[in-house]
Design a protein around this motif. Structure first.
Motif, PDB file in Angstrom:
ATOM      1  N   ALA A  70       0.650  -1.213  -0.041  1.00 34.06           N
ATOM      2  CA  ALA A  70       0.137   0.124   0.089  1.00 34.06           C
ATOM      3  C   ALA A  70       0.850   1.211  -0.029  1.00 34.06           C
ATOM      4  O   ALA A  70       2.124   1.180   0.655  1.00 34.06           O
ATOM      5  CB  ALA A  70      -1.018  -0.147   1.226  1.00 34.06           C
ATOM      6  N   ALA A  72       0.885   5.574   0.372  1.00 34.77           N
ATOM      7  CA  ALA A  72       0.416   6.805   0.882  1.00 34.77           C
ATOM      8  C   ALA A  72       1.508   7.880   0.512  1.00 34.77           C
ATOM      9  O   ALA A  72       2.632   7.506   0.122  1.00 34.77           O
ATOM     10  CB  ALA A  72       0.257   6.711   2.351  1.00 34.77           C
ATOM     11  N   SER A 147       5.575   3.410   1.035  1.00 39.65           N
ATOM     12  CA  SER A 147       5.326   2.314   0.833  1.00 39.65           C
ATOM     13  C   SER A 147       5.248   1.310   1.798  1.00 39.65           C
ATOM     14  O   SER A 147       6.551   1.035   2.439  1.00 39.65           O
ATOM     15  CB  SER A 147       5.960   1.696  -0.469  1.00 39.65           C
ATOM     16  OG  SER A 147       5.941   2.457  -1.696  1.00 39.65           O
ATOM     17  N   ALA A 157      -2.104  -0.945   4.509  1.00 39.74           N
ATOM     18  CA  ALA A 157      -3.007   0.543   4.018  1.00 39.74           C
ATOM     19  C   ALA A 157      -2.846   1.302   5.363  1.00 39.74           C
ATOM     20  O   ALA A 157      -2.718   2.484   5.519  1.00 39.74           O
ATOM     21  CB  ALA A 157      -4.198   0.585   3.556  1.00 39.74           C
ATOM     22  N   ASN A 161      -0.772   4.973   5.703  1.00 34.01           N
ATOM     23  CA  ASN A 161      -1.692   6.009   6.131  1.00 34.01           C
ATOM     24  C   ASN A 161      -0.893   6.714   7.431  1.00 34.01           C
ATOM     25  O   ASN A 161      -0.929   7.917   7.882  1.00 34.01           O
ATOM     26  CB  ASN A 161      -2.870   5.824   6.278  1.00 34.01           C
ATOM     27  CG  ASN A 161      -3.537   5.630   4.690  1.00 34.01           C
ATOM     28  OD1 ASN A 161      -3.069   5.844   3.822  1.00 34.01           O
ATOM     29  ND2 ASN A 161      -4.650   4.921   4.832  1.00 34.01           N
ATOM     30  N   ASN A 227      -3.934   9.274   0.399  1.00 31.47           N
ATOM     31  CA  ASN A 227      -3.987   8.023   1.324  1.00 31.47           C
ATOM     32  C   ASN A 227      -3.887   6.708   0.778  1.00 31.47           C
ATOM     33  O   ASN A 227      -4.427   6.445  -0.262  1.00 31.47           O
ATOM     34  CB  ASN A 227      -5.234   8.152   2.406  1.00 31.47           C
ATOM     35  CG  ASN A 227      -5.299   9.287   3.187  1.00 31.47           C
ATOM     36  OD1 ASN A 227      -4.200   9.557   4.116  1.00 31.47           O
ATOM     37  ND2 ASN A 227      -6.392   9.968   3.403  1.00 31.47           N
ATOM     38  N   ALA A 228      -3.588   5.605   1.332  1.00 32.89           N
ATOM     39  CA  ALA A 228      -3.324   4.261   0.875  1.00 32.89           C
ATOM     40  C   ALA A 228      -4.690   3.833   0.895  1.00 32.89           C
ATOM     41  O   ALA A 228      -5.575   3.930   1.890  1.00 32.89           O
ATOM     42  CB  ALA A 228      -2.276   3.379   1.794  1.00 32.89           C
ATOM     43  N   ALA A 229      -5.168   3.263  -0.003  1.00 31.11           N
ATOM     44  CA  ALA A 229      -6.432   2.532  -0.002  1.00 31.11           C
ATOM     45  C   ALA A 229      -6.197   0.860  -0.068  1.00 31.11           C
ATOM     46  O   ALA A 229      -5.378   0.448  -0.335  1.00 31.11           O
ATOM     47  CB  ALA A 229      -7.181   2.826  -1.429  1.00 31.11           C
ATOM     48  N   VAL A 230      -7.261   0.190   0.442  1.00 28.98           N
ATOM     49  CA  VAL A 230      -7.165  -1.210   0.598  1.00 28.98           C
ATOM     50  C   VAL A 230      -7.358  -1.991  -0.811  1.00 28.98           C
ATOM     51  O   VAL A 230      -8.268  -1.541  -1.389  1.00 28.98           O
ATOM     52  CB  VAL A 230      -8.107  -1.851   1.404  1.00 28.98           C
ATOM     53  CG1 VAL A 230      -8.154  -3.377   1.639  1.00 28.98           C
ATOM     54  CG2 VAL A 230      -8.178  -1.201   2.837  1.00 28.98           C
TER      55      VAL A 230
END
Length: 230
Positions: A70, A72, A147, A157, A161, A227-230
């Motif tokens: 993931a 961000a 990452s 994620a 974040n 933001n990181a997403a699932v």
């Protein structure tokens, strides 16, 4: 019955018999034919070996733990408002590339990792979390990718974040801490001055007020942009 070469009327007759003839024919059989004979005799072994190899490979792949990554993103920037409040010129970066490299390294420092562990209540140490995270500036545009790789996509994620938000908070707290130290230093200097030294006291008091203003507008040097997403 003996076998061998018998001379009869001046001519040699081969009396070696069937065994000699069989061995001679075997020596003359081409290699390809011999290979076919081996395959015919051992066809079961030839068939089973590849199947066992494939089965082992399938089991190995199935047992390998899947991993998810993931990402961000945070953007580094310079806040000119404190300089404006202080009435001084904004700091100009002498080495932009060096500053970018430093920013990338700051994101994945142990203090930030400790804040991430605490905020997410992870059952991991800061060192273990740092082993899952990496930071980079692929476009060299002050936007840093954070990452995180984990077997759980949701946790990957969440950690990515958390690193983004905790770094922004950490950066702001560090800047505020410097201002607080400045205020404490001014207070100590003021207490050392004689009461009759009204000029220096007034100057220090003005500087103290300026630091209070700076404290009210001080922010970190980065903000979360993705933001990181699932």
């Amino acid at each position: 019955m003996a076998y061998g070469l018998v001379e009869l009327n001046g001519a040699q007759i081969d009396m070696l018999g069937p065994a000699h003839e069989t061995s001679s024919r075997s020596a003359e059989v081409p290699g390809f034919v011999r290979m076919l004979r081996v395959l015919r005799e051992r066809w079961l072994v030839v068939l089973i070996c590849p199947l066992i190899t494939v089965a082992i490979a399938v089991v190995y792949v199935e047992r390998q733990q899947k991993e998810y990554t993931a990402v961000a993103k945070i953007k580094f920037s310079t806040n000119s408002l404190p300089s404006q409040v202080a009435g001084v010129a904004s700091n100009q970066t002498i080495d932009p590339e060096g500053e970018k490299a430093t920013n990338v390294e700051l994101v994945t420092t142990p203090p930030v990792a400790a804040l991430v562990v605490k905020s997410l209540r992870l059952k991991l140490t800061a060192e273990e979390v740092l082993g899952q995270v990496s930071a980079s500036d692929p476009q060299s545009d002050s936007i840093v990718d954070i990452s995180v790789t984990d077997s759980d996509p949701a946790q990957a994620a969440a950690i990515a974040n958390a690193f983004a938000t905790q770094y922004v908070s950490y950066s702001e707290s560090q800047n505020l801490g410097q201002l607080v130290k400045g205020e404490q230093l001014i207070t100590q200097q003021t207490e050392k001055l004689p009461t009759t030294d009204t000029v220096d006291r007034a100057n220090l008091r003005a500087l103290y007020q300026k630091l209070l203003l700076l404290q009210s507008v001080q922010t970190g040097n980065a903000q979360v942009v993705s933001n990181a997403a699932v």
